[in-house]
Design an enzyme around this catalytic site. Structure first.
Site, mmCIF file in Angstrom:
data_model
loop_
_atom_site.group_PDB
_atom_site.id
_atom_site.type_symbol
_atom_site.label_atom_id
_atom_site.label_comp_id
_atom_site.label_asym_id
_atom_site.label_seq_id
_atom_site.Cartn_x
_atom_site.Cartn_y
_atom_site.Cartn_z
ATOM 1 N N HIS A 1 -0.980 -14.606 16.496
ATOM 2 C CA HIS A 1 -0.532 -15.223 17.745
ATOM 3 C C HIS A 1 0.483 -14.274 18.383
ATOM 4 O O HIS A 1 1.406 -13.807 17.704
ATOM 5 C CB HIS A 1 0.200 -16.541 17.470
ATOM 6 N N HIS B 1 -5.709 -14.445 12.441
ATOM 7 C CA HIS B 1 -5.444 -14.203 13.863
ATOM 8 C C HIS B 1 -3.937 -14.079 14.053
ATOM 9 O O HIS B 1 -3.171 -14.863 13.508
ATOM 10 C CB HIS B 1 -6.003 -15.322 14.739
ATOM 11 N N ILE C 1 -6.669 -21.304 23.649
ATOM 12 C CA ILE C 1 -7.169 -22.393 24.489
ATOM 13 C C ILE C 1 -6.082 -23.444 24.758
ATOM 14 O O ILE C 1 -6.189 -24.214 25.722
ATOM 15 C CB ILE C 1 -8.411 -23.031 23.815
HETATM 16 P P1 AMP Z 1 -3.711 -21.610 13.725
HETATM 17 O O1 AMP Z 1 -3.113 -22.965 13.723
HETATM 18 O O2 AMP Z 1 -2.725 -20.510 13.442
HETATM 19 O O3 AMP Z 1 -4.946 -21.516 12.854
HETATM 20 O O4 AMP Z 1 -4.133 -21.341 15.211
HETATM 21 C C1 AMP Z 1 -5.393 -21.639 15.730
HETATM 22 C C2 AMP Z 1 -5.287 -21.452 17.207
HETATM 23 O O5 AMP Z 1 -6.598 -21.359 17.737
HETATM 24 C C3 AMP Z 1 -4.584 -22.583 17.926
HETATM 25 O O6 AMP Z 1 -3.453 -22.089 18.616
HETATM 26 C C4 AMP Z 1 -5.668 -23.125 18.859
HETATM 27 O O7 AMP Z 1 -5.157 -23.553 20.108
HETATM 28 C C5 AMP Z 1 -6.577 -21.932 19.014
HETATM 29 N N1 AMP Z 1 -7.952 -22.245 19.348
HETATM 30 C C6 AMP Z 1 -8.742 -23.201 18.813
HETATM 31 N N2 AMP Z 1 -9.968 -23.185 19.366
HETATM 32 C C7 AMP Z 1 -9.954 -22.182 20.289
HETATM 33 C C8 AMP Z 1 -10.920 -21.662 21.202
HETATM 34 N N3 AMP Z 1 -12.160 -22.161 21.289
HETATM 35 N N4 AMP Z 1 -10.545 -20.639 22.000
HETATM 36 C C9 AMP Z 1 -9.302 -20.127 21.932
HETATM 37 N N5 AMP Z 1 -8.344 -20.560 21.077
HETATM 38 C C10 AMP Z 1 -8.668 -21.580 20.276
#
Ligand code: AMP
Ligand code: ZN
Length: 112
Positions: free
Chosen positions: A100, A98, A29
């Site tokens: 990236h 997840h 997002i």
């Molecule tokens: P992390 O910091 O590795 O836990 O990454 C979490 C990621 O999730 C971040 O890059 C956020 O931008 C992404 N994120 C958070 N909420 C959403 C959402 N609703 N849809 C897609 N990505 C999201």
């Protein structure tokens, strides 16, 4: 249910770019590069610290899918980055593992 479990269940919208019986991939997002896809297992695993040998093939599929998505977008040769953040020092914000997958610009090293 965690945020990514809700996305997997379709309770929160996301732009899904791939899904199969084990994985879902969707656009981040808050993209940090022209391609910024997150790949998650359908099963809830909070952090990399929770992996065990029974999950090795699942993690392998996540990484291989990341490479396939990058290749589909033409980034195989020029390159791309894959990152799993784990816990506070790495800035993990969502506690459902997840991958990236980032590409489409030069990515600095070392990371911040
Ligand atoms: P992390 O910091 O590795 O836990 O990454 C979490 C990621 O999730 C971040 O890059 C956020 O931008 C992404 N994120 C958070 N909420 C959403 C959402 N609703 N849809 C897609 N990505 C999201
Ligand atoms: Zn979850």
């Amino acid at each position: 249910m965690c945020l990514f479990c809700k996305i997997i269940a379709g309770e929160i919208p996301a732009t899904k770019v791939y899904e199969d019986d084990r994985l879902v991939a969707f656009n981040d997002i808050n993209p940090q590069a022209p391609m910024h896809v997150l790949i998650v297992p359908r099963t809830h695993i909070a952090t990399l610290n929770d992996l065990d040998p029974s999950l090795d093939s699942l993690v392998g599929e996540i990484i291989r899918r990341g490479a396939a998505i990058a290749a589909e977008r033409g980034y195989a040769q020029r390159g791309f980055r894959t990152v799993f953040n784990c816990n506070a020092d790495a800035g993990q914000a969502v506690f459902h593992i997840h991958l990236h997958v980032l590409g489409g610009r030069h990515l600095g090293w070392p990371p911040g």
